[in-house]
Structure formats: structure tokens, C-alpha cells
Enzyme design. Sequence first.
Site, PDB file in Angstrom:
ATOM      1  N   SER A 517       0.811  -1.223   0.000  1.00 57.90           N
ATOM      2  CA  SER A 517       0.000   0.000   0.000  1.00 57.90           C
ATOM      3  C   SER A 517       0.843   1.272   0.000  1.00 57.90           C
ATOM      4  O   SER A 517       0.432   2.294   0.533  1.00 57.90           O
ATOM      5  CB  SER A 517      -0.958   0.001   1.199  1.00 57.90           C
ATOM      6  OG  SER A 517      -1.777  -1.148   1.184  1.00 57.90           O
ATOM      7  N   ARG A 518       2.029   1.179  -0.553  1.00 56.99           N
ATOM      8  CA  ARG A 518       2.934   2.329  -0.679  1.00 56.99           C
ATOM      9  C   ARG A 518       3.417   2.867   0.675  1.00 56.99           C
ATOM     10  O   ARG A 518       3.899   3.982   0.765  1.00 56.99           O
ATOM     11  CB  ARG A 518       2.274   3.470  -1.471  1.00 56.99           C
ATOM     12  CG  ARG A 518       2.009   3.105  -2.936  1.00 56.99           C
ATOM     13  CD  ARG A 518       3.334   2.806  -3.638  1.00 56.99           C
ATOM     14  NE  ARG A 518       3.204   2.546  -5.051  1.00 56.99           N
ATOM     15  CZ  ARG A 518       3.139   1.324  -5.575  1.00 56.99           C
ATOM     16  NH1 ARG A 518       3.151   0.267  -4.787  1.00 56.99           N
ATOM     17  NH2 ARG A 518       3.082   1.151  -6.876  1.00 56.99           N
TER      18      ARG A 518
END
Length: 543
Positions: A517-518
Site C-alpha cells: 500500500s505504498r
Amino acid sequence: MIFTCRTFVPISPLLLNQLLPIKFVQQHQHLSQAKTNLTSLQSPVSLLPLPRFIASNSWWNWNWNSRRYCSGVVMASVNGVQDPQSISYLRQQEAAEIDEILMGPLGFSVDQLMELAGLSVATAIAEVYKPNEHNRVLAICGPGNNGGDGLVAARHLYHFGYKPYVCYPKRTPKPLYNCLVTQLESLSVPFLSVEDLPMDLSDSFDILIDAVFGFSFHGTPRPPFDDMIKKLVNLSNPDLRPSKSPAIVSVDIPSGWHVEEGDSSGDGIKPDMLVSLTAPKLCAKMFSGPHHFLGGRFVPPPIVEKFKLQLPAYPGTSMCVRIGKPPKVDISALRENYISPELLEEQVEADPFDQFQKWFDDAMAAGLKEPNAMSLSTAGSDRNLSSRMVLLKGFDKEGFVWYTNYESQKARDISENPRASLLFYWDALNRQVRIEGPVAKVSEAESEQYFHSRPRGSQIGAIASNQSSVIPNRQYLHQVYQDLEAKYSGGPIPKPKNWGGYRLKPEVFEFWQGQKSRLHDRLRYTPKEIGGSRVWKIDRLAP
């Protein structure tokens, strides 16, 4: 075109009677016909697998049962054909004849072909569908060789990091297939009965491997395969397909298709990927999915020549090659959801040089290609930035060293602005390291020592190339190289005065570890003075 067949030896038909025992010849009255067939394959000499030729009385028997095995191909006698319109497509009779030759005079066994075919299928899947996004794989295996390919593919996918399941309702009671089942059971790969399968396959699996029927299948599918093929048809129907539907991968032939006429009714399986084996079958011209691969890579030149095969060249050591262009993609939608261990402050080394050494050792152990490759960014007095890839040639607490021409673009930048940035990126480990600091030349003695440690050709290349200058053509460069090669043929090669090393002394390190999710980990090291001693401060940066 020159072909290399290291496992074969040239045998003239004239020598056959000298090699064969008399008793063997007497038992095979069709010897002369076999020699005629062989000569039609290869002239003036025949490439035969000598040990098998002498040992096996069945070598001359070409009346093999027609098998599905056209599994794989060597590099074809064309220069990297990729256009689907230029590639050979096989009719059913041609495919069966190739199988007979492979398992007859060319000495391949069924298990060899099946292993290579299954590995090709698994490799093609891994090229497109990454295990972190398409992890759950169901291999639906039929009772023949096509099903055996599916079993082998499931085993390889397990080792590639996927979670395979197998549905194998009509098991073939032969040792080869029993062994394939045992191998999967030893990996704890679940076998699902038809009754165990969920009604909606799209909820439980990310990839469905259609390994039910191959090109030798005739007639109408019978239970339970008729219903299973219907499920695949429904999942591939745009009107019935769920929003989140598993990718369908067909092995050699989409099950239920006619080998030559294809999906003539338009009601058959419409796979997302087709992995053709040997050469695409004629029905593959009707394949409209986004991913068509050719797999195998082992059919020898006599077959390529006899059947006039036009096939693409395999890249590097790959077991598969894409046919046609990859589908157009929305670049903005390209993303990777990294799965990595957390990079925590209390677990990293206090000294960034030690942390770099640790990560560099990991990159070496992972077998990455050129783990010492780094992007070097510089800027001259005009503040225009430029970057290029160079190779790290040494590092210690004093800094990071590389070598180049002192009259190159990077050297001119450094002379005007003696600062630079290095970036290491290790894709397979989801890691990168950024290093910034001042740059200075290494000593002449250090440059001299490294220069003479290089291969002789690299030494001459350093003199031949006036790096970053304009030259008329490539032939000019070759001519300069050849002249220097002749000039220094009798002795040592002097290091050019305009060639040597640079050392970047780090002032900032940043270690980056990709995460889901970065939410990436970024740890920055900067120096600070504490009690008169230089120590490194570690800060966590927002991703």
C-alpha cells in the site's frame, strides 16, 4: 545458420551397418526404409543420439502411437520473428508427425518432453501473473499428456511461490503419472475432486490452468470434463464473467477447440493466455486473448528444417517467448504491491557502511545480475542534471569508487561541481539505496593498479573510446580498436592519462524497502558530532 547440438554426433548412413550388431540388423528388415527416412531429415549426415541408437531395438520403429508431444523448440532458423503472421502454424497431422520423430529417432522420452512443457507453461504464467497478486492456481488436468503438462506446471508454480491446487478426476494409471502425483503430494499440494470444487471458481482462484485436452483429442468431451469446460466457458464469456474473474491459461490448445478450425462456433473457452508448444497449432490463429506464448525450446534443427518452421528466438535462457506484441496497458495503472520484511530502526546497523555491506551481500547471494550497477547523477555549472549507469568497483569507510574517462560528460560535470548522487536498485529484493556526497579523483597509483587488473580487451577499449565525443560510425570505433590491438600485441598496455577513478565520500545514506500500500520504509543516515566524535543519526522518512 549454424546450429549446435552438443548431445548428438554426426553419423553417416553408410556407417550404420558397422555400428549395429548383425543380429539387430537381421531382426529389423525395414532398416533400409528407416535409413531413407532418416536421410530425408538430414543430409548428407544424420545427427543421431548414439547411445540410444545402439542400445534400443525400438529406435527404428516409427509406428509410434500418436502422442500430443510437440513440446518445445530450439531457436529457429529465422532472426527473432515475433510477428504472429510470420510464424509457422501446425496442422494436426504435422504436429503428430513431429511427436513421432521426437520420440523416435531423436531420442526424447515422454517424461522429458512433459517436464519441459510443464516448465514452459509455469514460466509463461510467471512472466505475466505475479504470485503476490495471482497466488491461488487451479490446474485442471485431463487424463492424457496435456494433463501431465498441467501436473508438472503445478509443481514448478509451487516452487515459484504460488499456491497451486489440482483437479485430476480421471487419473492415468501409469508410473509416470503416479510419480507426478506423488511429487505434488510431497509438497502438500491439495488435490480437489470435482465435487470439492466450488460452484463459482472466481471466488477461490486467481488462475485456472486448462490442461484438459491436447491436439490429439477427438470427439465430444464426456463427464466430468464437459461440465468443467462449461465452467471455463462461462468464466471467459464477457456477458457472464464476474467483475473479478480468474485468468484462464490454456495449454497448447484451448480444450474443446478443433485443432485446425479453432472455436468455430464461437461458444468455446476464450482464454486470457495460450501457451503453445513446439509451434502454434492452426487454431491459435483464432486466439484473441492478450497473452500468447510459445514454450519448450528443445526441438532440434532437423525438425525445423524438415517442416520449414518459422519460429521466434527465445530470449536469454528463457523457456518461453511471447508471440506478438504485449497488450496495450494504461501506464498509470501499472503498480507493484511490494511484500517485504519491515525495515526497523532497532534492527539496522548503526553505521550505514555496515548496513550497505549487509544489503550488498544479500544482493550477491540472491544472484542478481550486476548488483554493483548504480545510477550516477551529476550536474555541471549550468545546473543541468544528467544520469547514467556505472559500475561500483570498490567501497570502504572512505567512500564509493568507480572508473571512467576524465574527459567524459560526467567528468566535466564533476570538475565544475564536485558533488554527485548514487542510486542502487535491487528489484528482486524490493530495495534501493541512495547515497550523496562530494567527489574527488582517486590516486594515480590506485587507478593504475585497477586499470591493469582489467581484461586486456577492456584496457584497449578504454584507450580506443574518446568517451562522449562524436564519432562518424561504429566501424570507425572498431578500426581504432583493431589498430591499438595490433600496436600493443607484444607487450603491456599503458593506462591513458585521461582515465581513472572517482571516489564519492557519503554525507547522506537512504535505505528504502518497498512495502504494501505504498507504506514504504525509508531510513536516512546523516552524520553528526557527539562529544567530538562523528556518529550517524537515523531518521525515518515518510514514504
